[in-house]
Design an enzyme around this catalytic site. Structure first.
Site, PDB file in Angstrom:
ATOM      1  N   GLN A   1      -7.574  -1.176  -0.899  1.00 39.44           N
ATOM      2  CA  GLN A   1      -7.585  -0.555   0.486  1.00 39.44           C
ATOM      3  C   GLN A   1      -8.249  -1.624   1.424  1.00 39.44           C
ATOM      4  O   GLN A   1      -7.723  -1.657   2.752  1.00 39.44           O
ATOM      5  CB  GLN A   1      -8.303   0.829   0.502  1.00 39.44           C
ATOM      6  CG  GLN A   1      -7.762   1.596   1.566  1.00 39.44           C
ATOM      7  CD  GLN A   1      -6.206   2.141   1.317  1.00 39.44           C
ATOM      8  OE1 GLN A   1      -6.007   2.621   0.318  1.00 39.44           O
ATOM      9  NE2 GLN A   1      -5.368   2.226   2.464  1.00 39.44           N
TER      10      GLN A   1
ATOM     11  N   LYS B   1     -11.884   4.967  -0.790  1.00 45.58           N
ATOM     12  CA  LYS B   1     -10.863   5.783  -1.537  1.00 45.58           C
ATOM     13  C   LYS B   1     -11.691   7.058  -2.287  1.00 45.58           C
ATOM     14  O   LYS B   1     -12.760   6.788  -2.246  1.00 45.58           O
ATOM     15  CB  LYS B   1     -10.308   5.048  -2.521  1.00 45.58           C
ATOM     16  CG  LYS B   1      -9.021   5.573  -3.147  1.00 45.58           C
ATOM     17  CD  LYS B   1      -7.588   5.443  -2.034  1.00 45.58           C
ATOM     18  CE  LYS B   1      -6.607   5.985  -2.526  1.00 45.58           C
ATOM     19  NZ  LYS B   1      -5.309   5.532  -1.628  1.00 45.58           N
TER      20      LYS B   1
ATOM     21  N   GLY C   1      -4.253  11.696   2.600  1.00 45.84           N
ATOM     22  CA  GLY C   1      -3.635  12.395   1.378  1.00 45.84           C
ATOM     23  C   GLY C   1      -3.380  11.234   0.482  1.00 45.84           C
ATOM     24  O   GLY C   1      -3.457  10.056   0.852  1.00 45.84           O
ATOM     25  N   ASP C   2      -2.866  11.535  -0.673  1.00 46.53           N
ATOM     26  CA  ASP C   2      -2.554  10.496  -2.016  1.00 46.53           C
ATOM     27  C   ASP C   2      -1.814  11.361  -2.805  1.00 46.53           C
ATOM     28  O   ASP C   2      -1.396  12.676  -2.299  1.00 46.53           O
ATOM     29  CB  ASP C   2      -3.887   9.564  -2.430  1.00 46.53           C
ATOM     30  CG  ASP C   2      -3.497   8.366  -3.146  1.00 46.53           C
ATOM     31  OD1 ASP C   2      -3.137   8.628  -4.313  1.00 46.53           O
ATOM     32  OD2 ASP C   2      -3.061   7.468  -2.567  1.00 46.53           O
TER      33      ASP C   2
ATOM     34  N   THR D   1       4.797   5.627   4.540  1.00 51.10           N
ATOM     35  CA  THR D   1       4.671   4.644   3.348  1.00 51.10           C
ATOM     36  C   THR D   1       6.105   4.204   2.880  1.00 51.10           C
ATOM     37  O   THR D   1       6.375   2.916   2.647  1.00 51.10           O
ATOM     38  CB  THR D   1       3.870   5.108   2.473  1.00 51.10           C
ATOM     39  OG1 THR D   1       2.557   5.663   2.777  1.00 51.10           O
ATOM     40  CG2 THR D   1       3.754   4.167   1.272  1.00 51.10           C
TER      41      THR D   1
END
Length: 450
Positions: free
Chosen positions: A110, A125, A164-165, A208
């Site tokens: 990241q 993260k 979010g992920d 994304t």
């Protein structure tokens, strides 16, 4: 023993049993060797040793109660890797596979992904081994509240702004934000990916996947090619995969696959996007249900390829978009892609190709876009959400989308120009790694020993 080998050995000693983290670190260090050779001041100031160690690692217990009244215990993480370029920025992942190695590799990647956007963002993260699948809304809410009860003291709109992920969608962001506000008494842009009516940004859910395709368009145009009429393989069936498929259709391409943990759908006529959304976003079902509406499609169970790769990469096509998870594309998969006519591979997930697969792809001369460049659209739009929150405004879909297109074009150009500078014009992985590392390293030198 080389400098890089020594650094990696020391890292394995200080951070034992973290293979994904070692893999991500080795990829970066091997790529930036030409930069280190050209600029020895990075070595003199121990920039590499400083950048591979997070500024802060937070691990905590999450205790919550399920619907049957049973007390459950999970582990939570937040790794704040680098604040050199701005507040820590990176997603929160809820998935049983989450551990310290996963979070550290994602946080390390990241740093450079955020640097490539050109925006003021550090790298971090977080996550937990909690699995939101098959949990009720109330159970998810109680878990998120327990998670945020610890996390809230470590984050803030100018300190650390999670997003979010995997496993953390708008529902989870809402519960996390509500608990943060209750504890901190601040209504601020401390999380991105929020709902539109309380601070979210248009295009953020799509960013994304859309950004992945925008990057691909720039890469192909630079090589006198385009996506129009190309058959495309997409893995995954989550947010990134769905919006990649959507944008591919808009560009005239034909996405013919998607996948989940149970197996792969191959639909030669093209994936039914409306049905896929219904299955995965509304019903949260398995892809095998796709066949109920499309008996002409093929479902390939995951167990058919238990140890030697994934069925999605064994289908003939021209472009591949791994959008599921790390290390999903093996060396055997890469060989199959090369044999089946693939001309470009663009990473939508974080580090989806194994090191062996990467080496084979680069040696084959296939157009290859690494994740830290190609999937940076999500974090870029998160920063646009932060900017809107700071100004208490909301931009139109068209305005955010145009900004996203500009960011992805700039990222491609930055990577391509750096690859040319270091005499490997077709190696965007090298270009991305050097460009991202150099920006962070130069800022670290300018800020002194912090």
């Amino acid at each position: 023993m080389s400098y890089i080998e020594t650094t990696l050995r020391n890292l394995q000693r200080s951070s034992p049993c973290q293979p994904e983290f070692y893999q991500a670190t080795e990829e970066i260090l091997q790529s930036i060797y030409p930069l280190l050779d050209k600029n020895p001041h990075y070595l003199q100031q121990n920039i590499v040793e400083r950048i591979v160690e997070p500024e802060r690692q937070i691990m905590f217990r999450v205790v919550w109660q399920d619907d049957e009244g049973k007390v459950q215990v999970n582990k939570g993480y937040r790794v704040q890797f680098s604040s050199t370029l701005g507040p820590y920025k990176g997603g929160i992942r809820f998935h049983p596979s989450v551990n310290a190695s996963t979070i550290k590799f994602l946080g390390f990647e990241q740093i450079f992904k955020n640097a490539l956007t050109g925006l003021s963002l550090g790298g971090g993260k977080g996550g937990s081994d909690f699995d939101p699948k098959n949990r009720s809304d109330n159970e998810v809410m109680r878990f998120c509240q327990a998670f945020m009860t610890e996390l809230y003291r470590h984050i803030g709109a100018t300190i650390d702004v999670p997003a979010g992920d995997i496993g953390v969608s708008q529902r989870e962001i809402g519960y996390l934000f509500g608990q943060y506000k209750r504890l901190n008494r601040h209504f601020e842009g401390v999380l991105t990916g929020k709902a539109l009516n309380w601070g979210g940004s248009l295009v953020r859910p799509e960013a994304t996947g859309y950004g992945l395709v925008y990057f691909t368009e720039n890469m192909l145009q630079a090589n006198d090619d385009c996506l129009d009429s190309k058959k495309c393989l997409v893995s995954g069936a989550g947010n990134v995969a769905i919006h990649t498929i959507e944008k591919l259709y808009q560009c005239g391409a034909l996405p013919i696959t998607c996948s989940d943990s149970t197996g792969t759908i191959h639909h030669a006529k093209g994936i039914d996007l409306i049905l896929l959304r219904e299955l995965k976003e509304e019903r949260r079902g398995s892809l095998i249900e796709y066949l109920d509406s499309h008996p002409d499609a093929e479902f390939i169970p995951r167990k058919n390829y238990p140890n030697d790769g994934h069925a999605v990469w064994r289908i003939k096509a021209e472009a591949a978009f791994p959008c599921a998870t790390q290390n999903e594309l093996s060396e055997a998969d890469a060989k199959a892609l090369c044999q089946n006519g693939i001309t470009c591979i663009v990473e939508g997930a974080n580090m989806p190709c194994t090191a062996e697969a990467q080496a084979l792809i680069l040696a084959a001369g296939i157009h290859y876009a690494p994740s830290k460049a190609a999937n940076a659209g999500g974090v870029a739009t998160s920063q646009l959400e932060m900017a809107q929150n700071a100004g208490m405004i909301q931009w139109s879909f068209a305005e955010v989308d145009q900004r996203l297109q500009t960011v992805m074009k700039d990222i491609y150009q930055r990577c391509a120009e750096t690859a040319i500078e270091f005499h490997q014009p077709s190696n965007l992985m090298l270009g991305a790694n050097i460009a991202g590392f150099r920006k962070v390293a130069d800022a670290m030198l300018e800020q002194g020993l912090v």
